[in-house]
Design an enzyme around this catalytic site. Structure first.
Site, PDB file in Angstrom:
ATOM      1  CB  ALA A 130      -0.951  -0.511   0.868  1.00 47.38           C
ATOM      2  CE1 TYR A 183       7.790  -5.871 -16.191  1.00 44.94           C
ATOM      3  CE2 TYR A 183       5.354  -7.176 -17.519  1.00 44.94           C
ATOM      4  CZ  TYR A 183       6.131  -7.222 -16.303  1.00 44.94           C
ATOM      5  OH  TYR A 183       5.456  -6.885 -15.202  1.00 44.94           O
ATOM      6  CB  VAL A 203       8.723   6.482 -13.824  1.00 40.24           C
ATOM      7  CG1 VAL A 203       9.973   6.054 -12.759  1.00 40.24           C
ATOM      8  CG2 VAL A 203       8.699   6.489 -14.645  1.00 40.24           C
TER       9      VAL A 203
HETATM   10  P1  NAD Z   1       6.324  -0.305  -5.666  1.00 39.28           P
HETATM   11  O1  NAD Z   1       8.203  -0.301  -5.690  1.00 39.28           O
HETATM   12  O2  NAD Z   1       5.589   0.906  -6.700  1.00 39.28           O
HETATM   13  O3  NAD Z   1       5.424  -0.647  -4.615  1.00 39.28           O
HETATM   14  C1  NAD Z   1       5.424  -2.404  -4.191  1.00 39.28           C
HETATM   15  C2  NAD Z   1       4.560  -2.237  -2.929  1.00 39.28           C
HETATM   16  O4  NAD Z   1       5.305  -4.002  -2.505  1.00 39.28           O
HETATM   17  C3  NAD Z   1       5.134  -1.964  -1.449  1.00 39.28           C
HETATM   18  O5  NAD Z   1       4.041  -0.661  -0.647  1.00 39.28           O
HETATM   19  C4  NAD Z   1       6.664  -2.206  -0.463  1.00 39.28           C
HETATM   20  O6  NAD Z   1       5.965  -2.010   0.264  1.00 39.28           O
HETATM   21  C5  NAD Z   1       5.425  -3.153  -0.965  1.00 39.28           C
HETATM   22  N1  NAD Z   1       6.438  -4.642  -0.527  1.00 39.28           N
HETATM   23  C6  NAD Z   1       7.663  -5.379  -1.133  1.00 39.28           C
HETATM   24  N2  NAD Z   1       7.870  -6.348  -0.827  1.00 39.28           N
HETATM   25  C7  NAD Z   1       6.842  -6.463   0.185  1.00 39.28           C
HETATM   26  C8  NAD Z   1       6.894  -7.610   1.316  1.00 39.28           C
HETATM   27  N3  NAD Z   1       7.807  -8.564   1.343  1.00 39.28           N
HETATM   28  N4  NAD Z   1       5.754  -6.672   2.537  1.00 39.28           N
HETATM   29  C9  NAD Z   1       5.071  -6.176   2.875  1.00 39.28           C
HETATM   30  N5  NAD Z   1       4.465  -5.405   1.059  1.00 39.28           N
HETATM   31  C10 NAD Z   1       5.549  -5.205   0.189  1.00 39.28           C
HETATM   32  O7  NAD Z   1       5.837  -1.720  -6.907  1.00 39.28           O
HETATM   33  P2  NAD Z   1       4.640  -1.251  -8.070  1.00 39.28           P
HETATM   34  O8  NAD Z   1       5.154  -0.651  -9.500  1.00 39.28           O
HETATM   35  O9  NAD Z   1       3.330  -0.198  -7.527  1.00 39.28           O
HETATM   36  O10 NAD Z   1       4.460  -2.725  -8.767  1.00 39.28           O
HETATM   37  C11 NAD Z   1       3.026  -2.686  -7.688  1.00 39.28           C
HETATM   38  C12 NAD Z   1       1.858  -3.606  -8.542  1.00 39.28           C
HETATM   39  O11 NAD Z   1       1.801  -3.110  -9.980  1.00 39.28           O
HETATM   40  C13 NAD Z   1       3.500  -4.847  -9.683  1.00 39.28           C
HETATM   41  O12 NAD Z   1       2.636  -6.165  -8.989  1.00 39.28           O
HETATM   42  C14 NAD Z   1       3.349  -4.891 -10.856  1.00 39.28           C
HETATM   43  O13 NAD Z   1       4.216  -5.221 -11.296  1.00 39.28           O
HETATM   44  C15 NAD Z   1       1.913  -4.250 -11.243  1.00 39.28           C
HETATM   45  N6  NAD Z   1       2.754  -2.974 -12.275  1.00 39.28           N
HETATM   46  C16 NAD Z   1       3.457  -2.326 -12.425  1.00 39.28           C
HETATM   47  C17 NAD Z   1       3.971  -1.651 -13.564  1.00 39.28           C
HETATM   48  C18 NAD Z   1       4.634  -0.265 -13.589  1.00 39.28           C
HETATM   49  O14 NAD Z   1       4.460   0.499 -14.261  1.00 39.28           O
HETATM   50  N7  NAD Z   1       5.287  -0.002 -11.882  1.00 39.28           N
HETATM   51  C19 NAD Z   1       2.866  -1.423 -14.341  1.00 39.28           C
HETATM   52  C20 NAD Z   1       2.015  -2.737 -14.410  1.00 39.28           C
HETATM   53  C21 NAD Z   1       0.963  -3.240 -13.342  1.00 39.28           C
END
Ligand code: NAD
Length: 401
Positions: A50, A235, A274
């Protein structure tokens, strides 16, 4: 009190700015509020992951859009000595303060979401304070996972079958550097699936269901990325793509348990952006810099908060037909995949160089988004002022601190 500047090493920024992070949260809240308050969404939401990217944006969209009570699970680091806290720590602190001031129930669990202990701590909290949840957003992006037997598995970003040859942009010098990666072995593929696949999502839903915490009609979502053909070698066809394929399997496996509470499980395809997780993907900086240029020129560029707010308001709780693909995933990447946008990326993919970086790409926009993620270059923030690095968050008992 100290003055904080960005310190960048490779694709990491090792400092974060508390005031800039709070301003970034304010900007996200303002976007949600500009879309109006609604009553047709969830009232009690659990977000796993979150504190950053899509998870934090989901939390802000549901709290400030639907007036939802939110429980956030994340793994963040507080400040220690002169070392700043992680960006997600500062952003969660700011969100909590704003949400509480708006009269919204907000609770935070800091710790390893993969562990049984954190699952039970979160379930106890939901049982005590909310009774049940209407929405479970799984938005974890983790580099490693400790398995129940205590062993640690890591996720890798590697191609499968053939080596990957690509380019990346050096953040500081703006030079393009070649990246080459050998294909992953079978163990690396299965370890990445264990970390970033759907198993832990299933375990969370099983834990909540067993305790009777899924409200009638509860919905659960998990975010995925498919992207464009130019990024497929690293990817979609790589180790992370295999993990994302496993989300589709988990979604199918969750149909029945969710149906038992009249609920649903969805995988949702989001736009490339990003975030902490995305900045670690080799070659992604060139793709996103080209994409941002094309989408900003077309006037349809979105950040995390625009994506999640549009997702909840027009898809999940919009009342209309869902934009589903043949794999039953909800598509929120339809603007990224518009033919003219992808044509621009494909036409320029091989010709980007240090000389034409500004003309062909929006590397400056990419860089700004990266810095903003850490609370830097956020408009309206005084970066010459001394600030307090140690910011408190009220955490649920049982959290790490
Ligand atoms: P992010 O790195 O911004 O956020 C990740 C979150 O996971 C953070 O809140 C972090 O504290 C938490 N986290 C990590 N390890 C943890 C653990 N062991 N225990 C508890 N919390 C933990 O990542 P994001 O890019 O927002 O990714 C979230 C999802 O969205 C992923 O599944 C990603 O593949 C997907 N996604 C991302 C993109 C992109 O371009 N960034 C695009 C499509 C989908």
């Amino acid at each position: 009190m100290t003055i904080i500047k960005p310190r960048i090493r490779g694709f990491l920024c090792t400092t974060a700015h508390p005031v800039g992070c709070a301003k970034d949260v304010d900007n996200q809240i303002a976007h949600v509020q500009s879309q109006g308050k609604r009553d047709d969404g969830p009232k009690r939401v659990l977000i796993i992951g979150a504190s950053g990217g899509y998870g934090l944006a989901s939390r802000i969209s549901t709290a400030f859009g639907f007036g939802a009570s939110t429980v956030g699970v994340f793994f963040e680091r507080p400040a220690s000595g002169n070392r700043t806290a992680s960006p997600g720590w500062y952003k969660t602190a700011a969100f909590t303060e704003r949400a509480k001031a708006a009269g919204l129930y907000t609770a935070n669990v800091n710790g390893d979401a993969f562990s049984d202990e954190i699952k039970q701590t979160t379930c106890d909290l939901i049982e005590k304070d909310l009774g049940q949840v209407d929405l479970v957003v799984y938005s974890l992006a983790a580099p490693a996972r400790q398995l129940p037997d205590g062993s640690l598995v890591r996720s890798t970003l590697k191609p499968i079958g053939e080596p990957f040859e690509g380019m990346t942009i050096d953040f500081n010098t703006r030079e393009l550097r070649p990246v080459s990666l050998e294909p992953a072995n079978q163990e690396e593929v299965s370890d990445t699936v264990k970390v970033m696949g759907g198993e832990d999502w299933e375990l969370w839903i099983a834990a909540l269901k067993e305790r009777g915490l899924l409200a009638p009609g509860c919905v659960t979502t998990n975010y995925t990325y498919l992207g464009s053909e130019v990024t497929w070698p690293i990817y979609h066809h790589g180790t992370i793509g295999k993990a994302k394929e496993d989300l589709d399997r988990a979604q199918q496996a969750l149909v029945e348990p969710m149906a038992s509470v009249d609920g649903k499980a969805y995988v949702v395809v989001m736009k490339g952006l990003v975030t902490q997780a995305a900045s670690a993907i080799p070659g992604m900086s060139i793709y996103l810099s080209l994409l941002f240029k094309a989408m900003k020129e077309a006037g349809n560029h979105e950040g995390c908060i625009e994506q999640t707010t549009r997702f909840f308001n027009t898809q999940l709780f919009g009342g209309g037909d869902l934009r589903l693909d043949e794999g039953a995933r909800i598509r929120m990447d339809e603007l990224e995949l518009q033919p003219e946008i992808q044509q621009y990326v494909a036409d320029n993919w091989s010709s980007v160089s240090a000389d034409n970086l500004d003309a062909l790409t929006d590397f400056d926009g990419y860089k700004q988004a990266f810095l903003e993620m850490h609370g830097f270059e956020v408009a309206g923030t005084d970066y010459d002022a001394e600030v307090e690095v140690d910011v408190a968050i009220e955490l649920q008992a049982g959290s790490a601190d």
